[in-house]
Scaffold this active site. Structure first.
Site, PDB file in Angstrom:
ATOM      1  CG  ASP A  48     -15.439  -0.732  78.619  1.00  0.00           C
ATOM      2  OD1 ASP A  48     -14.678   0.154  78.166  1.00  0.00           O
ATOM      3  OD2 ASP A  48     -16.132  -0.568  79.644  1.00  0.00           O
ATOM      4  CE  LYS A  59      -9.555   5.085  84.346  1.00  0.00           C
ATOM      5  NZ  LYS A  59     -10.979   5.123  84.092  1.00  0.00           N
ATOM      6  CD1 TRP A 106     -16.230   1.058  86.429  1.00  0.00           C
ATOM      7  CD2 TRP A 106     -17.403   1.360  84.537  1.00  0.00           C
ATOM      8  NE1 TRP A 106     -16.371   2.410  86.236  1.00  0.00           N
ATOM      9  CE2 TRP A 106     -17.084   2.620  85.087  1.00  0.00           C
ATOM     10  CE3 TRP A 106     -18.132   1.300  83.356  1.00  0.00           C
ATOM     11  CZ2 TRP A 106     -17.472   3.817  84.487  1.00  0.00           C
ATOM     12  CZ3 TRP A 106     -18.511   2.480  82.747  1.00  0.00           C
ATOM     13  CH2 TRP A 106     -18.200   3.721  83.310  1.00  0.00           C
ATOM     14  CB  ALA A 120     -11.362   1.644  80.265  1.00  0.00           C
TER      15      ALA A 120
HETATM   16  C1  LMR Z   1     -13.100   3.497  87.905  1.00  0.00           C
HETATM   17  O1  LMR Z   1     -13.542   2.381  87.643  1.00  0.00           O
HETATM   18  O2  LMR Z   1     -12.780   3.841  89.052  1.00  0.00           O
HETATM   19  C2  LMR Z   1     -12.890   4.486  86.791  1.00  0.00           C
HETATM   20  O3  LMR Z   1     -13.240   3.923  85.574  1.00  0.00           O
HETATM   21  C3  LMR Z   1     -13.541   5.798  87.031  1.00  0.00           C
HETATM   22  C4  LMR Z   1     -15.010   5.762  86.823  1.00  0.00           C
HETATM   23  O4  LMR Z   1     -15.517   6.545  86.008  1.00  0.00           O
HETATM   24  O5  LMR Z   1     -15.688   4.971  87.469  1.00  0.00           O
END
Ligand code: LMR
Length: 393
Positions: free
Chosen positions: A208, A243, A127, A210
Site C-alpha cells: 500500500d 497526498k 491504517w 499512499a
Molecule cells: C488517514 O489515514 O488519515 C488518511 O489516509 C485519510 C483516510 O482516508 O483515512
C-alpha cells in the site's frame, strides 16, 4: 424496509474529523486526519496541479468514457513513478480506481476471487480502514507484530516470526513507506529480508503506497516495492495520489498486479471486471492532472520541488516536536519521533490522555496517539509539547 438497518461503525478518523469540525473553540489543533498542512494551516492546491488543470481545461475536447482501466497515460506514468523500470511493462496489469481506498478494496476482492481462503496479514498497527476494507471484501485478516511498545521501534523479530507462519497463497500487506500510523519504515536490509521471507513462505506481498515522496524521497520511498517486484513472481499494489499530489477530494488511485508475463492479460481483465462491477469507469480528472504533470519536464520539476518542500516541512516538525518534548518532559522517550518518517507517529499516550488533550487543550489526535506531524507548526509544537508534559507528569 429500513427499520432494522444497522448504522455503519465508522473508524476513528472520520469521527474525529466531525468532532473537530463541531468544536467551537478558537485555537483548536487538528492532528487527526492525514492531510498535509502548510505553516499557516492550509492545504493548498499545488502549483503544478493548478497549471496542469489550466492546460486540461484549455485543451480537453471530450469527456466521453475511456476504458474500464482508465487513462493509459495515467497508468503508464504511475507505473514509472512506482516501479522506476524495476520490472518490464509486460509483467504489469493496472487500473485506475477512485482513490487509494478503493484500490485496497479492489485488490482485496481480487484476492477473494483468486483464493478465497487466503489470510491477509496486516501489521498490528495499521491504517484503521485496512481491516474493515478487507472484511467488506469478504476476506479475513490477521495481524503480524510491528511496533515494539517498549522501544517505539520496529519489532523486527516479532514481525518476521509472524510472517514465517503465513501459508503459501496468503497475502502480506506492507506499507510502501511512511507507515501509517507508526512512521516506522523498513530499512533496505529489512526489505531484502522481507523478500527472502516471502520467498520461503510463498505468501504474496500487497504494498500500500499512499505517501510516496514524504519519507526519504520519491525513489527511496519506492525502493522496497521495487525490490519485491524484481525479486518475486507476484506483487500486488494499491497506490494513492491524494497526498503527494494534494488531490485528496479528486480520488486518484491505482490498483496493480505485477505477475509473470503470461498472466498479465488475465489480471488486467480481472481488475477491469472488478471496476465494472463496483463503479464502472474510474474518475478521470485527477489522473489526467497526474499524467500531465509527470509527462511534462517543467511541470514535473515544479511538482517535485513542491513535494520536497512538504517532505522537509514535515520532517522539520518531527525534529522540533522531539526537541520540545525533551525540554518539557526532561525525558528522551519521545526521541524516536525523529527516527520515524512520513506524516504519522504514535505518541506514547493512553486513550484517557488523548481524551484529556482534546477536552482540556483542544488538541485532536487519534485514540491510539496517532499524530499528524504535518498538522503542526512553529506555534503549535510548543503547545502540544507542554500539554503532553502536563498530562504525562
Ligand atoms: C488517514 O489515514 O488519515 C488518511 O489516509 C485519510 C483516510 O482516508 O483515512
Amino acid at each position: 424496509m429500513f427499520e432494522t438497518l444497522p448504522q455503519p461503525k465508522l473508524d476513528g478518523i472520520i469521527a474525529l474529523m466531525q468532532a473537530f469540525a463541531d468544536d467551537p473553540r478558537m485555537g483548536k489543533i487538528d492532528l487527526g486526519v492525514g492531510v498535509y498542512r502548510d505553516e499557516a494551516g492550509r492545504t493548498p492546491v499545488m502549483q503544478a496541479v493548478k497549471k496542469a488543470e489550466s492546460h486540461i481545461v484549455a485543451t480537453q475536447e471530450s469527456k466521453t468514457y475511456l476504458s474500464l482501466a482508465g487513462d493509459v497515460a495515467f497508468l503508464d506514468a504511475m507505473e514509472g513513478l512506482l516501479l522506476g523500470g524495476a520490472v518490464p511493462n509486460a509483467r504489469v496489469a493496472a487500473v485506475g480506481t477512485p482513490g487509494g481506498t478503493t484500490a485496497v478494496r479492489q485488490i482485496a476482492e481480487l484476492i477473494r476471487r483468486a483464493h478465497a481462503d487466503a489470510t491477509i496479514w496486516i501489521s498490528a498497527q495499521t491504517w484503521p480502514n485496512h481491516a474493515p476494507l478487507i472484511a467488506a471484501a469478504g476476506m479475513k485478516s490477521r495481524p503480524y507484530r510491528y511496533q515494539d511498545a517498549t522501544t517505539g521501534m520496529l519489532d523486527r523479530d516479532g514481525m518476521f516470526a509472524d510472517i514465517a507462519q503465513a501459508a503459501a497463497g496468503d497475502v502480506v500487506l506492507l506499507h510502501g513507506c511512511c507507515h501509517n500510523p507508526t512512521g516506522i519504515d523498513l530499512s533496505v536490509q529489512d526489505w531484502a529480508d522481507m523478500g527472502a521471507a516471502l520467498e520461503r513462505t510463498g505468501a504474496v506481498p500487497f504494498v500500500d503506497m499512499a505517501y510516496q515522496g514524504f519519507g526519504e524521497g520519491l525513489n527511496a520511498d519506492a525502493g522496497g516495492l521495487r525490490h519485491l517486484a524484481a525479486r518475486l513472481p507476484e506483487v500486488l499494489v494499491a497506490a494513492s495520489c491524494s497526498k503527494n499530489f494534494g488531490l485528496y477530494r479528486e480520488r486518484v488511485g491505482l490498483a496493480m498486479a505485477i505477475v509473470p508475463e503470461p498472466d498479465k492479460a488475465k489480471l488486467a481483465g480481472a481488475l477491469a471486471g472488478l471496476n465494472r462491477q463496483n463503479f464502472a469507469f474510474p474518475p478521470d480528472h485527477g489522473g489526467r492532472v497526474v499524467s500531465t504533470i509527470l509527462n511534462d519536464v517543467t511541470l514535473k520539476h515544479v511538482w517535485q520541488t513542491e513535494l520536497e518542500e512538504m517532505r522537509t516541512r514535515v520532517s522539520g516538525n518531527r525534529h522540533a516536536l522531539a526537541a520540545a518534548l525533551r525540554d518539557e518532559t526532561g525525558s528522551d522517550r519521545f526521541d524516536v519521533i525523529e527516527q520515524q518518517q512520513g506524516m504519522f507517529s504514535l505518541l506514547p499516550v493512553t486513550p484517557e490522555q488523548v481524551e484529556c488533550l482534546r477536552a482540556d487543550h483542544g488538541i485532536y489526535m487519534l485514540w491510539d496517539g496517532r499524530t499528524n506531524m504535518a498538522g503542526l507548526n512553529s506555534q503549535t509544537v510548543p503547545v502540544l509539547a507542554q500539554a503532553i508534559a502536563q498530562i504525562t507528569a
